[in-house]
Design an enzyme around this catalytic site. Structure first.
Site, PDB file in Angstrom:
ATOM      1  N   LYS A 122       0.820  -1.214   0.000  1.00  0.00           N
ATOM      2  CA  LYS A 122       0.000   0.000   0.000  1.00  0.00           C
ATOM      3  C   LYS A 122       0.848   1.256   0.000  1.00  0.00           C
ATOM      4  CE  LYS A 122      -4.393  -1.506   1.997  1.00  0.00           C
ATOM      5  NZ  LYS A 122      -5.354  -1.308   3.093  1.00  0.00           N
ATOM      6  N   LYS A 206      -7.029 -10.868  -8.608  1.00  0.00           N
ATOM      7  CA  LYS A 206      -8.220 -10.898  -7.758  1.00  0.00           C
ATOM      8  C   LYS A 206      -9.251  -9.880  -8.234  1.00  0.00           C
ATOM      9  CE  LYS A 206      -8.492 -10.640  -3.180  1.00  0.00           C
ATOM     10  NZ  LYS A 206      -8.163 -10.541  -1.744  1.00  0.00           N
ATOM     11  N   LYS A 209     -12.017  -3.793  -6.192  1.00  0.00           N
ATOM     12  CA  LYS A 209     -12.718  -2.524  -6.352  1.00  0.00           C
ATOM     13  C   LYS A 209     -11.827  -1.484  -6.996  1.00  0.00           C
ATOM     14  CE  LYS A 209     -11.579  -1.653  -1.564  1.00  0.00           C
ATOM     15  NZ  LYS A 209     -12.065  -1.864  -0.225  1.00  0.00           N
TER      16      LYS A 209
END
Ligand code: TRP
Length: 343
Positions: A122, A206, A209
């Protein structure tokens, strides 16, 4: 029935799990998490949280955060979380999460957090400019779980490292403060196959969003047309469907669609594939589209109904927060005593 591990010690079984209120939820969140949360309600008491404090570890628009918090709560309920039986609330309403996280900031070691792969992903190259909150995110997650002395935590593969950290924190706290069995060592709840939902555009990634293509995912708020279109346009390969599951190896997109079919039909990939063995994708996709529409549109409808009445959602979250507090207050009292806080 979901297989759960026996936990050691005298702790009564309790489930805790949470999701961040960022953007709309998609099929991966439903099949990978929510669906299992619903089933676990029949097995033990459950606490389900919308983790709005985790969300602000990266910048959020305040209005959008509030809207997403209600939307995720609505998705929980629409999917089948029963707010009477289970405790459903948003994290920031229960101060124990922040309080215990501070204690854990002082229990966890820099070295432990430096090993967290999610922070590295991140933060990326922007480490120096990341919030401190993003670095200690796993400590807050440990606090979420342990403020309830939860024993079972349904999480996806990507959260296993954070859960191991929570166990290390629990163990070190118990040791440092001479309270051998105070916190349980929470166990991950292993979920069955077909729960890792991949992108409809690339079977090796995966469903997410953050993917820029909306065709990569089925949002829980998608209507019947959008669901059908996305499934019909889903990427496949030129071969027909194989005769058996082994034939799906190396065919990530085909495997993903079979797994989605099986999960939605609540059956095994073998059973889902059998009627379509050797067939072209078109017939299979039609059947999958029908199944997905039948399973998901009632959920979307219920979400829309709930979101039309935000005051009702807020009332449910407040009631959940009151019941959550009733569990955390005595735990925190004991934490304060163990740590040596006066008062
Ligand atoms: N970190 C989790 C995720 O991104 C969300 C989360 C926060 C959570 N606190 C938790 C999950 C406690 C399980 C238990 O998926």
């Amino acid at each position: 029935m979901i297989e759960t591990t026996e936990t050691s010690g005298a702790h009564s079984p309790l489930v805790f799990s949470g999701m961040q209120p960022t953007n709309t939820l998609h099929l991966g969140n439903y099949l990978g998490a929510l669906r299992n949360w619903i089933k676990l309600q029949d097995q033990m008491p459950c606490v389900y949280c919308v983790v709005d404090m985790h969300a602000i570890t990266v910048a959020q628009d305040p209005q959008a955060l509030a809207a997403s918090t209600r939307e995720v709560a609505a998705a929980y309920i629409a999917a089948g979380v029963d707010p009477k039986r289970s405790i459903l609330f948003n994290q920031s309403q229960v101060s124990a999460h922040a309080e215990l996280a501070w204690v854990f900031n002082c229990v966890a070691r820099m070295g432990w957090l430096n090993r967290m792969t999610q922070f590295k992903e991140k933060a990326g190259k922007n480490r120096e400019n990341s919030s401190v909150g993003l670095f200690v995110y796993p400590n807050l997650m440990a606090a979420d779980i342990l403020a309830y002395r939860a024993t079972h935590v349904p999480v996806g593969e990507d959260q296993k490292q954070h859960l191991e950290l929570a166990r290390d924190i629990a163990q070190k706290f118990n040791l440092d403060f001479g309270a051998p069995d105070f916190f349980p060592l929470p166990e991950p709840v292993i979920v069955g196959p077909g729960t890792r939902v991949m992108s409809l555009r690339d079977g090796t990634k995966k469903m997410s969003k953050s993917d820029e293509s909306d065709y990569s995912r089925i949002n829980l708020t998608d209507d019947a047309d959008a669901i059908s279109q996305k499934i019909r346009k889903a990427r496949t390969d030129p071969e027909p469907l194989p005769d058996s599951i082994e034939g799906l190896k190396g065919r990530a997109e085909a495997e993903n669609l079979v797994n989605i079919f099986a999960a939605l039909a609540d059956t095994t990939p073998e059973a889902a594939l059998a009627p379509f063995a050797g067939a072209q994708f078109s017939g299979f996709k039609n059947a999958l589209a029908d199944l997905a529409v039948a399973k998901l549109t009632p959920l979307a409808g219920e979400m829309r109904r709930l979101l039309n009445d935000p005051a009702e959602i807020d009332r449910i979250l407040k009631d959940g927060a009151d019941r959550a507090r009733a569990i955390t207050v005595p735990v925190m009292q004991e934490v304060r005593r163990l740590v040596g806080f006066v008062g």
